[in-house]
Design a protein around this motif. Structure first.
Motif, short mmCIF file in Angstrom:
data_model
loop_
_atom_site.label_atom_id
_atom_site.label_comp_id
_atom_site.label_asym_id
_atom_site.label_seq_id
_atom_site.Cartn_x
_atom_site.Cartn_y
_atom_site.Cartn_z
N GLU A 36 0.65 -1.00 0.26
CA GLU A 36 0.15 -0.06 -0.07
C GLU A 36 0.60 1.51 -0.25
OE1 GLU A 36 -3.32 0.65 2.80
OE2 GLU A 36 -4.04 -1.45 1.96
N ALA A 40 1.34 4.12 -3.11
CA ALA A 40 0.88 5.84 -1.90
C ALA A 40 1.48 6.61 -3.08
CB ALA A 40 0.74 5.57 -0.90
N GLY A 295 -0.98 10.22 3.31
CA GLY A 295 -2.51 9.54 3.77
C GLY A 295 -3.26 10.22 2.75
N LEU A 298 -3.39 7.54 0.10
CA LEU A 298 -2.87 6.16 0.68
C LEU A 298 -5.09 6.14 0.79
CD1 LEU A 298 -1.26 5.84 3.80
CD2 LEU A 298 -1.70 3.94 1.86
N ALA A 299 -5.58 7.85 1.13
CA ALA A 299 -6.77 7.14 0.59
C ALA A 299 -7.32 6.68 -0.72
CB ALA A 299 -7.21 9.30 1.24
N HIS A 302 -7.36 3.54 -1.48
CA HIS A 302 -9.18 3.32 -1.21
C HIS A 302 -10.15 2.97 -1.71
CE1 HIS A 302 -5.23 1.86 1.55
NE2 HIS A 302 -6.50 0.93 2.60
N VAL A 307 -8.40 10.62 4.66
CA VAL A 307 -8.30 10.15 5.12
C VAL A 307 -9.01 9.24 6.04
CG1 VAL A 307 -5.98 10.91 4.45
CG2 VAL A 307 -7.51 11.90 7.00
N HIS A 310 -7.69 4.17 9.02
CA HIS A 310 -7.14 3.28 8.71
C HIS A 310 -5.39 3.61 8.14
CE1 HIS A 310 -5.30 -0.70 6.35
NE2 HIS A 310 -4.89 0.65 5.15
N GLU A 311 -5.68 4.76 7.09
CA GLU A 311 -4.16 5.90 7.13
C GLU A 311 -3.38 6.14 7.07
OE1 GLU A 311 -7.63 5.51 5.12
OE2 GLU A 311 -7.20 4.99 3.75
N HIS A 401 -5.64 -5.62 5.59
CA HIS A 401 -6.17 -4.39 5.61
C HIS A 401 -7.61 -4.87 4.22
CE1 HIS A 401 -2.45 -1.78 5.24
NE2 HIS A 401 -2.49 -3.28 5.71
#
Lengths: 433, 110
Positions: A36, A40, A295, A298-299, A302, A307, A310-311, A401
């Motif tokens: 991840e 990202a 962040g 990563l958001a 997903h 965010v 989790h992030e 995850h």
């Protein structure tokens, strides 16, 4: 109040599928974090450029054979990545000119613009002669700061302005041995250090390698999905929502934790013990921008517009990993001793001498990450600074995850579940099958 | 609001390690859990039977504040007494304790 942007169920479902496939080829929980974070970082350039904030350069730190390279290789085949086995001292701009044709060799730097440079093994770079390592790191620093010029005897002054992200792999021992070089450029790199496998995970790893029949095809499927996921992210518009006040506060404190944790300290021997005599603490602003970009990237990965916890947990792991390893090991002792540590407890936990541990605790006091509390009958008690306690104390346990993606993948709420145009393009949604 | 059961979640996965892992988790959850999403809140809530089931999710990285046990839900609903018709009524019902504190405790992060 406006309705929040719905999560992209197709992206979430595909990411779930990626994790499920990765589970079939590795037993390491950290590999899921690495995948991840790599994805990202590799897709973060537009987010950094959006507000002209510092780029993401990430180093994955793990022992040999810990899946780092395998995970990085899943990105092979994506259009915005450039793979290198390692870097040499003339990697970015070369002064070489072919005597016969008079043509200069192609520089790497312009080719990297807008891309992500994936370096399989930074260990080789650090094994070069000291002056070569210094030169490459110096070049990287200039490149990071936006402009690079090199005077060559054959081509004159060659200038390039190139913006790209980096993900590289290195072993902990190599990084530790060269932390002095890295601290000169350290503020530009973020690190992720994986957690050691426990015995059960080790056994599962053996089982997977010895019993899985179609490992090769699973790895190919995984690569295919990763490429598809990245291309989708790079070509779809991202409707981002601002971070909540609570999340902004967490990012601010994470940036301070990182900046303070990386404080450069010079110690001198005073009456038999080493005492910190001089310190240089970086400002947390570059770290804040990098962590915020991470962040957000990563958001998006997903299928989220902003965010979530989790992030932020992944960002916390990166922050703790980016603090020098010795100091991070001491901070990790608070996982089991949230109310405080004596020098002796800490020394036992990190398996170092009392003298060495005392010095590390003094350093962390200088960094203002811990505070010396009241004396107990076993000695003074060190506690995490109150504003960082919630970031330091929780242990790093394997993150699930796919469980995190459950609600998005299962969501049948008409408001969120109506396939968007891009969902239709991508086909079925909401299933990991 | 959207409700899904843990069984529905498991069915998203083909046979393999992930599915097996969630089947094991299902037994730790006492067979079932409910995943609940509400508009305007980006985090899902999990409704589980008891504190042990909540722990099973927490050790997998779900924040405790996102997991409600039936007991905690009953405490919250019970604090209202008869279903309140206004927020003011609800606030009063929740504050009617000698210390003036709400007489229920929701989940808390460790």
């Amino acid at each position: 109040m406006t309705a929040p942007t719905p999560p992209d169920a197709a992206l979430a479902a595909r990411l779930g599928q990626i994790h499920a496939l990765q589970d079939e080829v590795t037993s390491s929980p950290s590999s899921h974090d690495v995948l991840e974070l790599t994805l990202a970082t590799a897709t973060s350039l537009d987010l950094s450029m959006e507000d002209d904030s510092p780029l993401l350069w990430l180093i994955i730190v793990g022992p040999p054979g810990s899946d780092k390279t395998q995970t990085l290789l899943t990105l092979r085949g994506t259009s915005n990545t450039e793979f290198l086995d390692t870097l040499t001292d003339h990697a970015f701009v070369t002064g070489y000119v072919n005597d016969k044709t008079g043509k200069a060799a192609e520089d790497l730097l312009p080719k990297l613009n807008g891309k992500c440079l994936l370096i399989k093994d930074l260990t080789t770079l650090f094994s070069l002669r000291e002056d070569s390592v210094k030169k490459i790191l110096g070049d990287l620093q200039s490149i990071y700061d936006g402009a690079y010029a090199k005077a060559t005897g054959t081509r004159g002054v060659v200038r390039h302005s190139s913006q790209f992200t980096i993900v590289g792999c290195v072993t902990p021992m190599t990084l530790h041995r060269h932390h002095r070089y890295m601290s000169s450029i350290g503020g530009r790199f973020l690190n992720y250090r994986g957690v050691e496998l426990n015995e059960a995970e080790m056994q599962e790893g053996f089982e997977l390698l010895l019993k899985t029949q179609d490992r090769k095809s699973k790895i190919q499927q995984l690569q295919h999905l990763v490429v598809e996921h990245m291309e989708d992210i790079l070509t779809s518009p991202f409707q981002r929502s601002p971070e909540s006040a609570q999340h902004q506060d967490r990012l601010r404190r994470l940036a301070r934790l990182l900046a303070q944790g990386r404080t450069v300290i010079r110690s001198e021997k005073v009456v038999g013990t080493y005492e910190p005599v001089e310190s240089q603490m970086e400002h947390p602003f570059r770290a804040l921008q990098q962590l915020r970009t991470l962040g957000r990237a990563l958001a998006r990965l997903h299928g989220r517009a902003a965010v979530t916890e989790h992030e932020l947990e992944l960002v916390r792991r990166v922050v703790l990993s980016s603090i020098p390893a010795d100091r991070a090991n001491v901070l990790a002792q608070f996982n089991n001793h949230p109310h405080g540590l004596t020098v002796k407890t800490c020394a036992d936990g990190i398996r170092k001498s009392v003298q060495w541990t005392t010095q590390l605790l003094k350093e962390l006091e200088t960094c203002r990450l811990i505070a010396k509390g009241p004396k107990t009958f076993t000695g003074a008690l060190y506690r995490p600074a109150p504003n960082f306690a919630d970031l330091i104390v929780p242990p790093i346990t394997p993150l699930d995850h796919t469980l995190d993606l459950a609600s998005v993948a299962l969501n049948k709420n008409p408001q969120w579940g109506t396939p968007s145009l891009s969902d239709k393009k991508r086909g079925t949604m909401g299933s990991f099958v | 609001m959207n409700l899904s059961t843990f069984t529905q979640f498991i069915e998203l996965f083909p046979p393999g390690r992930t599915r097996a892992r969630y089947e094991r988790l299902a037994s730790e959850l006492g067979g079932q859990a409910i995943n609940l999403t509400v508009p305007y809140w980006d985090q899902p809530l999990w409704l589980v039977g008891d504190a042990l089931a909540a722990r099973a999710l927490v050790i997998r990285g779900v924040r405790r504040s996102q997991v409600w046990t039936l007991g905690e839900v009953q405490d919250l609903v019970g604090a209202f007494g008869p279903l309140p018709r206004s927020l003011l009524e609800a606030a009063r019902a929740m504050g009617e304790t000698p210390a003036g504190q709400p007489n229920f405790t929701g989940p808390k992060d460790d």
